[in-house]
Design a protein around this motif. Structure first.
Motif, short mmCIF file in Angstrom:
data_model
loop_
_atom_site.label_atom_id
_atom_site.label_comp_id
_atom_site.label_asym_id
_atom_site.label_seq_id
_atom_site.Cartn_x
_atom_site.Cartn_y
_atom_site.Cartn_z
N ARG A 47 -14.55 5.66 62.77
CA ARG A 47 -13.29 6.13 62.19
C ARG A 47 -12.21 5.06 62.35
O ARG A 47 -11.42 4.84 61.45
CB ARG A 47 -12.88 7.43 62.87
CG ARG A 47 -12.12 8.34 61.96
CD ARG A 47 -11.80 9.67 62.60
NE ARG A 47 -12.68 10.67 62.02
CZ ARG A 47 -13.43 11.50 62.71
NH1 ARG A 47 -13.44 11.47 64.02
NH2 ARG A 47 -14.18 12.40 62.11
N ARG A 48 -12.21 4.41 63.50
CA ARG A 48 -11.23 3.33 63.71
C ARG A 48 -11.43 2.20 62.71
O ARG A 48 -10.48 1.71 62.13
CB ARG A 48 -11.34 2.77 65.13
CG ARG A 48 -10.74 3.64 66.17
CD ARG A 48 -10.86 3.03 67.54
NE ARG A 48 -10.21 3.90 68.50
CZ ARG A 48 -10.13 3.65 69.78
NH1 ARG A 48 -10.66 2.55 70.27
NH2 ARG A 48 -9.52 4.48 70.58
N LEU A 73 -6.35 0.69 55.85
CA LEU A 73 -4.99 0.16 56.01
C LEU A 73 -4.89 -1.28 55.51
O LEU A 73 -3.87 -1.65 54.93
CB LEU A 73 -4.56 0.24 57.48
CG LEU A 73 -4.10 1.63 57.92
CD1 LEU A 73 -4.16 1.75 59.44
CD2 LEU A 73 -2.69 1.90 57.41
N ALA A 74 -5.92 -2.07 55.72
CA ALA A 74 -5.90 -3.45 55.24
C ALA A 74 -5.80 -3.48 53.71
O ALA A 74 -5.12 -4.34 53.15
CB ALA A 74 -7.15 -4.20 55.71
N ASP A 106 -5.62 -4.58 69.82
CA ASP A 106 -4.73 -3.80 70.66
C ASP A 106 -5.17 -2.32 70.65
O ASP A 106 -5.31 -1.73 69.58
CB ASP A 106 -3.30 -3.93 70.12
CG ASP A 106 -2.31 -3.16 70.96
OD1 ASP A 106 -2.21 -1.93 70.76
OD2 ASP A 106 -1.65 -3.78 71.80
N PRO A 107 -5.39 -1.73 71.82
CA PRO A 107 -5.87 -0.34 71.88
C PRO A 107 -4.94 0.66 71.17
O PRO A 107 -5.40 1.58 70.51
CB PRO A 107 -5.94 -0.03 73.38
CG PRO A 107 -6.04 -1.35 74.03
CD PRO A 107 -5.30 -2.32 73.16
N TRP A 108 -3.63 0.46 71.28
CA TRP A 108 -2.69 1.37 70.65
C TRP A 108 -2.81 1.29 69.13
O TRP A 108 -2.79 2.31 68.44
CB TRP A 108 -1.26 1.04 71.10
CG TRP A 108 -0.26 2.04 70.64
CD1 TRP A 108 -0.03 3.27 71.19
CD2 TRP A 108 0.64 1.93 69.54
NE1 TRP A 108 0.97 3.92 70.50
CE2 TRP A 108 1.40 3.11 69.49
CE3 TRP A 108 0.90 0.93 68.61
CZ2 TRP A 108 2.38 3.33 68.54
CZ3 TRP A 108 1.88 1.15 67.66
CH2 TRP A 108 2.60 2.33 67.63
N PHE A 146 -5.20 3.28 63.75
CA PHE A 146 -6.19 3.19 62.68
C PHE A 146 -7.02 4.46 62.62
O PHE A 146 -7.29 4.99 61.54
CB PHE A 146 -7.12 1.99 62.90
CG PHE A 146 -6.45 0.65 62.93
CD1 PHE A 146 -5.17 0.45 62.46
CD2 PHE A 146 -7.12 -0.44 63.45
CE1 PHE A 146 -4.56 -0.80 62.48
CE2 PHE A 146 -6.55 -1.70 63.48
CZ PHE A 146 -5.26 -1.88 63.00
N GLU A 147 -7.42 4.94 63.78
CA GLU A 147 -8.22 6.17 63.84
C GLU A 147 -7.42 7.37 63.33
O GLU A 147 -7.92 8.19 62.54
CB GLU A 147 -8.70 6.42 65.26
CG GLU A 147 -9.55 7.65 65.40
CD GLU A 147 -10.03 7.88 66.82
OE1 GLU A 147 -10.80 8.84 67.00
OE2 GLU A 147 -9.64 7.14 67.73
N ALA A 148 -6.17 7.47 63.77
CA ALA A 148 -5.32 8.58 63.32
C ALA A 148 -5.12 8.53 61.81
O ALA A 148 -5.14 9.57 61.13
CB ALA A 148 -3.97 8.51 64.04
N TYR A 149 -4.97 7.34 61.27
CA TYR A 149 -4.80 7.18 59.83
C TYR A 149 -6.03 7.67 59.09
O TYR A 149 -5.93 8.43 58.12
CB TYR A 149 -4.51 5.71 59.50
CG TYR A 149 -4.17 5.48 58.06
CD1 TYR A 149 -2.90 5.82 57.57
CD2 TYR A 149 -5.07 4.91 57.18
CE1 TYR A 149 -2.57 5.61 56.26
CE2 TYR A 149 -4.75 4.70 55.85
CZ TYR A 149 -3.49 5.05 55.40
OH TYR A 149 -3.16 4.83 54.08
#
Length: 88
Positions: free
Chosen positions: A6-7, A14-15, A30-32, A37-40
């Motif tokens: 999912r990430r 997003l890209a 970056d983990p955050w 990316f996953e939330a998107y």
């Protein structure tokens, strides 16, 4: 879909959505930002499911708004590396 899948799906989506940030998006570790990316991806999946089943158009708009908000967070996080530390 597994979390890491999912990430990566969110990263690729997003890209494509933010071509001006594509290189930074594809390179980030970056983990955050990976969480964004996953939330998107999750928001897009939910929005698309609602659209497919022709549920509530207000819900589709709400998911569209969520996707846009996440896009703004990604843009800001890419431009301002300290942004992630302030919002974590």
């Amino acid at each position: 879909m597994a979390r890491s899948n999912r990430r990566e799906a969110g990263r690729r989506r997003l890209a494509m959505r933010l071509p001006q940030m594509r290189k930074l998006i594809m390179e980030t570790r970056d983990p955050w930002q990976l969480e964004l990316f996953e939330a998107y991806q999750m928001a897009v999946e939910a929005r698309d499911a609602v659209r497919r089943h022709r549920f509530n158009s207000n819900l589709v708009r709400e998911y569209d708004k969520t996707c846009s908000e996440i896009e703004r967070h990604v843009i800001r996080a890419m431009r301002e590396p300290s942004y992630a530390q302030r919002t974590s």
